[in-house]
Design a protein around this motif. Sequence first.
Motif, PDB file in Angstrom:
ATOM      1  N   THR A  68       0.841  -1.201   0.000  1.00  0.00           N
ATOM      2  CA  THR A  68       0.000   0.000   0.000  1.00  0.00           C
ATOM      3  C   THR A  68       0.879   1.255   0.000  1.00  0.00           C
ATOM      4  O   THR A  68       2.009   1.223   0.518  1.00  0.00           O
ATOM      5  N   TRP A 100     -10.044 -15.699 -12.293  1.00  0.00           N
ATOM      6  CA  TRP A 100      -9.420 -14.437 -11.894  1.00  0.00           C
ATOM      7  C   TRP A 100     -10.040 -13.256 -12.616  1.00  0.00           C
ATOM      8  O   TRP A 100     -10.037 -13.178 -13.855  1.00  0.00           O
ATOM      9  N   GLU A 101     -10.535 -12.316 -11.817  1.00  0.00           N
ATOM     10  CA  GLU A 101     -11.116 -11.083 -12.362  1.00  0.00           C
ATOM     11  C   GLU A 101     -10.021 -10.004 -12.346  1.00  0.00           C
ATOM     12  O   GLU A 101      -8.943 -10.200 -11.787  1.00  0.00           O
ATOM     13  N   ARG A 102     -10.364  -8.868 -12.877  1.00  0.00           N
ATOM     14  CA  ARG A 102      -9.417  -7.739 -12.930  1.00  0.00           C
ATOM     15  C   ARG A 102      -8.803  -7.428 -11.553  1.00  0.00           C
ATOM     16  O   ARG A 102      -7.607  -7.211 -11.437  1.00  0.00           O
ATOM     17  N   ASP A 103      -9.636  -7.464 -10.492  1.00  0.00           N
ATOM     18  CA  ASP A 103      -9.124  -7.134  -9.154  1.00  0.00           C
ATOM     19  C   ASP A 103      -8.041  -8.106  -8.691  1.00  0.00           C
ATOM     20  O   ASP A 103      -7.107  -7.722  -7.971  1.00  0.00           O
ATOM     21  N   ASP A 104      -8.187  -9.381  -9.077  1.00  0.00           N
ATOM     22  CA  ASP A 104      -7.169 -10.370  -8.702  1.00  0.00           C
ATOM     23  C   ASP A 104      -5.836 -10.033  -9.381  1.00  0.00           C
ATOM     24  O   ASP A 104      -4.766 -10.105  -8.764  1.00  0.00           O
ATOM     25  N   TRP A 105      -5.940  -9.672 -10.649  1.00  0.00           N
ATOM     26  CA  TRP A 105      -4.716  -9.313 -11.380  1.00  0.00           C
ATOM     27  C   TRP A 105      -4.096  -8.042 -10.824  1.00  0.00           C
ATOM     28  O   TRP A 105      -2.868  -7.941 -10.682  1.00  0.00           O
ATOM     29  N   ILE A 106      -4.936  -7.070 -10.492  1.00  0.00           N
ATOM     30  CA  ILE A 106      -4.394  -5.807  -9.969  1.00  0.00           C
ATOM     31  C   ILE A 106      -3.684  -6.062  -8.637  1.00  0.00           C
ATOM     32  O   ILE A 106      -2.603  -5.515  -8.378  1.00  0.00           O
ATOM     33  N   ALA A 107      -4.264  -6.925  -7.778  1.00  0.00           N
ATOM     34  CA  ALA A 107      -3.613  -7.232  -6.494  1.00  0.00           C
ATOM     35  C   ALA A 107      -2.255  -7.903  -6.722  1.00  0.00           C
ATOM     36  O   ALA A 107      -1.260  -7.569  -6.051  1.00  0.00           O
ATOM     37  N   ASP A 110       0.130  -5.262  -8.063  1.00  0.00           N
ATOM     38  CA  ASP A 110       0.500  -4.350  -6.984  1.00  0.00           C
ATOM     39  C   ASP A 110       1.582  -4.973  -6.100  1.00  0.00           C
ATOM     40  O   ASP A 110       2.579  -4.334  -5.779  1.00  0.00           O
TER      41      ASP A 110
END
Length: 259
Positions: A68, A100-107, A110
């Motif tokens: 973060t 896996w959705e977009r949020d999984d990839w973004i995590a 990150d």
Amino acid sequence: MDLGIAGRRALVCASSKGLGRGCAEALAAEGAEVTILARTRETLEETAEAIRTKTGARVIAVACDITTPEGRTAALAACPEPDILVNNAGGPPPGDFHDWERDDWIAALDGNMLTPIELIRQTIDGMVARRFGRIVNITSSSVKAPIEVLGLSNGARSGLTGFVAGVARRYVSHNVTINNLLPGSFDTDRIAKMLDAVAKKSNVSVDEIRAQREKGIPAGRFGQPAEFGAACAFLCSTHASYITGQNWLVDGGAYPGTY
Ligand code: NAD
């Protein structure tokens, strides 16, 4: 061999346990002042005290989530001018890419790509100005030999690897190097959890699963975090100023390729 890093300031991310801790201990044993971090204060403080007792080094502990912006601000406030940066964070979960959705990839991006790049961005100019810098990114042997169920990891870490390959050449003439350390199978909590999950799923004992895995490694065993830490400490040493942009496997010979 004296690694020549006594008194250097090291920021070692995700280091209350496992490979990060192995790196922190090895750097502290060489006399570096080490800032360690992890999300859980209690475990982190225990680790900091254990490293102080073992090495006599100054150890600063920062409880934060390094993935973060607030976590990175806290880490850099505690260690504003690191000479050594070891990038690390927990690995993404295994699974099937259909789920896996977009949020999984973004995590995943990150944690395992954008966080190290951001920390490099915020620290490298100071290293150049001081004419010494060593950056080591803990990635994975799966960068060289992708493991299907670890698709999030394969993708995110490959992004970091490509970035490092490009940028590392720009800094080596300033005595600032960037390298990736690629662990194979190491005896850490993460591996213990994975073995446990596989054992439960296949109704076979953890010991049996472990023995099967160890058989597939030419060294015949899992690695120890201290061995990984020793490789990291060498890359951070004064002797390693001619090594940059490399992907160094530490895997007991598991990767069978030439390159
Ligand atoms: P581990 O679970 O034993 O230790 C992880 C450490 O990171 C702990 O101290 C934990 O508190 C800290 N951490 C996790 N997420 C964090 C966050 N967001 N912010 C701050 N601290 C955080 O794991 P490990 O086995 O040492 O693995 C380290 C990295 O190496 C992972 O990315 C893992 O996927 C990768 N890796 C490990 C192996 C292996 O065999 N152990 C193999 C290949 C890759």
